[in-house]
Every structure is written in structure tokens, then in C-alpha cells.
Design an enzyme around this catalytic site. Structure first.
Site, mmCIF file in Angstrom:
data_model
loop_
_atom_site.group_PDB
_atom_site.id
_atom_site.type_symbol
_atom_site.label_atom_id
_atom_site.label_comp_id
_atom_site.label_asym_id
_atom_site.label_seq_id
_atom_site.Cartn_x
_atom_site.Cartn_y
_atom_site.Cartn_z
ATOM 1 N N ASP A 6 0.840 -1.207 0.000
ATOM 2 C CA ASP A 6 0.000 0.000 0.000
ATOM 3 C C ASP A 6 0.875 1.256 0.000
ATOM 4 O OD1 ASP A 6 0.845 -0.189 2.615
ATOM 5 O OD2 ASP A 6 -1.154 -0.148 3.517
ATOM 6 N N SER A 7 2.201 1.056 0.038
ATOM 7 C CA SER A 7 3.139 2.170 -0.169
ATOM 8 C C SER A 7 2.901 2.835 -1.524
ATOM 9 C CB SER A 7 4.593 1.681 -0.069
ATOM 10 O OG SER A 7 4.800 0.585 -0.935
ATOM 11 N N ASP A 54 -0.992 -6.311 -0.222
ATOM 12 C CA ASP A 54 -1.178 -5.654 1.069
ATOM 13 C C ASP A 54 -2.662 -5.400 1.301
ATOM 14 O OD1 ASP A 54 0.446 -4.859 3.112
ATOM 15 O OD2 ASP A 54 1.222 -3.071 2.107
ATOM 16 N N LYS A 96 -1.028 -9.496 3.036
ATOM 17 C CA LYS A 96 -0.215 -9.039 4.175
ATOM 18 C C LYS A 96 -1.081 -8.168 5.076
ATOM 19 C CE LYS A 96 3.257 -5.892 3.798
ATOM 20 N NZ LYS A 96 2.757 -4.803 4.685
ATOM 21 N N GLU A 142 -0.982 -5.808 8.785
ATOM 22 C CA GLU A 142 -0.186 -5.164 9.841
ATOM 23 C C GLU A 142 -0.797 -5.466 11.205
ATOM 24 O OE1 GLU A 142 0.442 -0.974 9.192
ATOM 25 O OE2 GLU A 142 1.168 -1.289 7.145
ATOM 26 N N GLU A 192 9.450 -4.191 10.188
ATOM 27 C CA GLU A 192 9.832 -2.877 9.646
ATOM 28 C C GLU A 192 10.286 -1.928 10.757
ATOM 29 O OE1 GLU A 192 6.928 -1.027 7.069
ATOM 30 O OE2 GLU A 192 8.145 0.797 6.865
#
Ligand code: KIV
Length: 260
Positions: A41-42, A80, A109, A111, A178
Site C-alpha cells: 500500500d506504499s 497488502d 499481508k 499489519e 519494519e
């Protein structure tokens, strides 16, 4: 082509390599080069110039994941899950199922550590392969008031180790770590039996991931300490475009060989 099984087995062997991609063209260039491609999602920041990742929607992630899947047929692809799409088990399962049904991504993915383990479990017990993501979690940037490096003291390191264990127990097959101090990242990696993929987490994780536009020098605004620039991409492109403009203006282009 990597599989969940071969990725898990890679722990303790040659470090795993991961690069992000957001479109079919670059995905096809990266295809077969790294073990995995992450549609991060960057993209909301590096492709859309937004201040953070939070406004990336599931529709946007599915659109870009489809593009990457079309370009990279030989590489394991992770999508993501964007902010707000896995707030409870039912919502997470509905949204992650969309990723599997509407794209060819191999995994998603998510978080979060201990507090999100029940969500990871809801996915893995329903046949969705999950990569965890602990440490500095960009989707928490607004609620935490910035990006904060983790693992700076014993208490935080122990908390991260607990997070990693909870994510592993919930069935994740790998974890991104991260923005964590190298010593802490090493201890986390040693405490679990699934591979850790580091970004800004030192050299003792089981693999590394970088955002393609950072490592190839296309994102000039800011260069985090953990990024190694392998190309001056934007300089090379700017020079080429300048050359094209000059060629057109001086009628050097199109030449005979470009003319019917
Ligand atoms: O969105 C992303 O690109 C990521 C990486 C930084 C791991 O989550």
C-alpha cells in the site's frame, strides 16, 4: 516459482528477496528476479503522492495487484490489505477473499501483532495465506503521531517477540519486520520458526524487502536511512526526456530510420 512451503523452508538459508511492484510493466521487469513481489500500500505514497498509506482502498489494491499478476507470472505475489479492511474477522475474511477471487495473488499481508492474531487466524483457517507485519506499521502513523523506530529497549523488544510469536501461532507463513533496531530484529528472527523479512531492521532477518521506487532512485523527495539506491532512476529518465525534447525541437527526431 516460490510457494508458501518453500518460503517457510528458506528460514536459515540464503536470505529471501522481496521487491514491491505496482504495475504490470515493472512487475514484468522484476519477474523471476526476486523470491516475492509485494504489491504494497506504499503505492499510495510513491505512485499517488499521498502523505501516507491510509487512503489506499481495497479496490485500488485489487486493481494494482491484477496489473502486477499480469506482468509477473513466475513470482510469488503478496497483496497488502489496506487500512480499514481487516477490522474484525468477518470483514477481513470477506475482503481477503475478494483478493483471492479477483486477482491471482498468492497471499495477503496484514499489519499488527498480538492484537490482530485472531484476524490472521480467521484468514489462515479459511485457506488464505498470510504474511504478518510488525514493528513500525505505516497504517498506525496517524494514531501514533508519526513513524517510530521500535525495539529501542528491552520492554519493547519483548513485546515485539510476543507479537511475532502470536502472528506465527495464528498461521502466518512469514513476517515483515519494519523499522526495528537490528539487535531486536535478530532476537525476533531467532524466536520464531517462520522467515522474517526486514525493512530497516538490519541484516540478521531471514530476508529483505525494499520499495522499488526508493531502491531505483525514482522517489527523490525523501530517502530513508535504510534504503540503498541501486540506480539514479529519476536522473536517468529526466536526462532521456531532455534529450528527446531537444531532438524534437532541433528536428533530429524522427530521423530516416524512424520514418515510413
Ligand atoms: O507497503 C509496503 O510497501 C510495505 C513494505 C514497506 C514492507 O508494507
Amino acid at each position: 516459482m516460490r510457494t508458501v512451503t518453500s518460503i517457510k523452508k528458506a528460514k536459515g538459508e540464503t536470505p529471501l528477496t522481496v521487491i514491491t511492484a505496482y504495475d504490470s510493466l515493472f512487475a514484468s521487469i522484476f519477474d523471476g528476479k526476486t523470491d516475492m513481489i509485494l504489491v504494497g500500500d506504499s503505492l499510495n505514497m510513491s505512485f499517488n503522492n499521498k502523505p501516507d498509506t491510509l487512503s489506499a482502498s481495497l479496490d485500488i489494491m485489487i486493481y494494482h495487484t491484477n496489473a502486477v499478476c499480469h506482468g509477473a507470472k513466475k513470482t510469488f505475489i503478496i497483496c497488502d490489505m489496506p487500512f480499514g479492511t481487516y477490522t474484525d474477522e468477518t470483514i477481513a475474511l470477506k475482503n481477503a477473499s475478494r483478493v483471492y477471487q479477483e486477482t491471482d495473488a498468492h497471499a495477503v499481508k496484514i499489519e499488527g501483532g498480538t492484537e490482530r492474531a485472531h484476524i490472521i487466524k480467521a484468514l489462515t483457517t479459511n485457506s488464505i495465506a498470510v504474511v504478518g507485519h510488525i514493528g513500525l506499521m505505516p497504517q498506525f502513523v496517524r494514531s501514533e503521531g508519526g513513524y517510530k523506530i521500535r525495539g529501542k529497549n528491552e520492554e519493547d523488544t519483548l513485546r515485539l517477540i510476543e507479537d511475532a510469536k502470536a502472528v506465527e501461532k495464528a498461521g502466518a507463513f512469514a513476517i515483515v519486520i519494519e523499522g526495528v533496531k537490528a539487535d531486536a530484529a535478530k532476537r525476533i528472527s531467532q524466536a520464531i520458526s517462520i522467515p522474517t523479512i526486514g525493512i530497516g531492521a538490519g541484516s540478521d532477518t531471514d530476508g529483505q524487502v525494499l520499495v522499488w521506487s526508493d531502491m531505483l532512485g525514482f522517489f527523490d523527495e525523501f530517502q530513508p536511512k535504510f534504503v540503498k539506491k541501486y540506480l539514479n532512476g529519476s536522473d536517468i529518465v529526466k536526462n532521456a526526456v531532455d534529450e528527446y525534447v531537444e531532438d524534437v525541437q532541433t528536428r533530429k527526431f524522427p530521423a530516416k530510420e524512424h520514418t515510413y
